[in-house]
Design an enzyme around this catalytic site. Structure first.
Site, short mmCIF file in Angstrom:
data_model
loop_
_atom_site.label_atom_id
_atom_site.label_comp_id
_atom_site.label_asym_id
_atom_site.label_seq_id
_atom_site.Cartn_x
_atom_site.Cartn_y
_atom_site.Cartn_z
N ALA A 1 -9.92 5.65 3.93
CA ALA A 1 -9.80 6.85 4.77
C ALA A 1 -11.11 7.59 4.92
O ALA A 1 -11.83 7.82 3.94
CB ALA A 1 -8.72 7.81 4.25
N GLY A 2 -11.41 7.95 6.16
CA GLY A 2 -12.57 8.78 6.45
C GLY A 2 -13.84 8.02 6.77
O GLY A 2 -14.82 8.61 7.24
N THR B 1 -9.52 3.25 11.82
CA THR B 1 -9.85 4.06 12.99
C THR B 1 -11.24 3.78 13.53
O THR B 1 -11.42 3.63 14.75
CB THR B 1 -9.71 5.56 12.66
OG1 THR B 1 -8.36 5.84 12.29
CG2 THR B 1 -10.09 6.42 13.85
N LYS C 1 0.88 -1.17 0.00
CA LYS C 1 0.00 0.00 0.00
C LYS C 1 0.91 1.22 0.00
O LYS C 1 1.64 1.47 0.96
CB LYS C 1 -0.92 0.02 1.21
CG LYS C 1 -1.85 1.24 1.19
CD LYS C 1 -2.67 1.37 2.46
CE LYS C 1 -3.50 2.65 2.41
NZ LYS C 1 -4.17 2.93 3.70
N GLY D 1 -8.66 9.05 9.42
CA GLY D 1 -9.05 9.09 10.82
C GLY D 1 -10.09 10.12 11.18
O GLY D 1 -10.41 10.29 12.35
#
Length: 256
Positions: free
Chosen positions: A182-183, A205, A95, A156
């Site tokens: 992400a998010g 997260t 990644k 996050g």
């Protein structure tokens, strides 16, 4: 079934390893999620020791490891980190993450494209974390990336799919898998991504910081399954106007 490069996955949910209170909790959550591909930041593990507190339980769990270059600020740093990971872990899967600003952790598009092209030539299976930029995603695909991983919102942040319009374009034009990364903050965000046509989501997260990470991992597993099923079922078209499910016309005429 999801195929990326030379591997196939039953689960469309990928998970991360950061922010968990303990390694045991991390493994329990990963198992509950059903995830078969797990990312780990190379800066957080001792690549020379397979009995590392994070690495050892992942190897024992039998998941596919996806080392990432989180912390790299330039293409050169990312390439060096990738080479270390391949030597230590025996995998060419990577990644690619390059974010020079620690405050926002937004991916550098120029350095990411440069590193991706070089790493593909070196035989890596590159999955780049990138902005939700349709042009950039197409360029990454053209240089040989095995998938693209556009962000839904900053890492996050738990904000959800703030880039929804751009993600839809990326999904529509892509010929490689699209993994929204992400998010993603709650399971409904993951379901929405799969409904839109994303091939998978990567969640860290939202699971790790939940009061009950194992329960949250289960919720994400079910949400991803629901989103995929909903897409396969082909939802009805949206309409500006109402459409009665039980028209009264014939019923009233019969009573007249």
């Amino acid at each position: 079934m999801l195929r990326i490069a030379d591997k196939t996955f039953d689960s469309h949910l990928f998970t991360g390893t950061g922010k968990f209170a303990s390694s045991q909790l991390m493994v329990e959550a990963i198992r509950a999620s059903g995830s078969q591909l797990v990312t780990l930041a190379m800066k957080r593990v001792d690549l020379r020791q397979h009995n590392d507190a994070i690495l050892a339980p992942l190897i024992e769990a039998g998941v596919t490891l996806l080392p990432n270059t989180s912390g790299a600020k330039t293409a050169e740093e990312a390439i060096f980190a990738a080479q270390l990971a391949r030597e230590a872990l025996g995998t060419n899967w990577l990644k690619l993450e390059i974010h020079p600003d620690a405050r926002w952790l937004l991916p550098d598009p120029i350095e990411t494209l440069k590193a991706a092209e070089a790493l593909v030539k070196q035989g890596f299976v590159v999955l780049p974390y990138c902005g939700a930029d349709p042009v950039l995603c197409k360029r990454l695909e053209e240089v040989g990336c095995a998938a693209v991983m556009p962000l839904g919102a900053p890492i996050g942040s738990n904000q959800g799919l703030e880039t929804k319009t751009m993600l839809e374009i990326i999904i529509q034009q892509a010929t490689v898998p699209v993994v929204v990364d992400a998010g993603i903050g709650v399971p409904s965000h993951a379901a929405q991504a799969l409904e839109m046509g994303a091939d998978a989501v990567l969640v860290n997260t939202a699971i790790a910081v939940a009061d009950d990470p194992v329960m949250m991992a289960t919720a994400f597993r079910l949400a991803v399954e629901a989103g995929l099923l909903a897409r396969q079922a082909v939802p009805g078209n949206r309409s500006t106007y109402a459409s009665a499910t039980s028209p009264l016309t014939g019923f009233l005429e019969a009573l007249a």
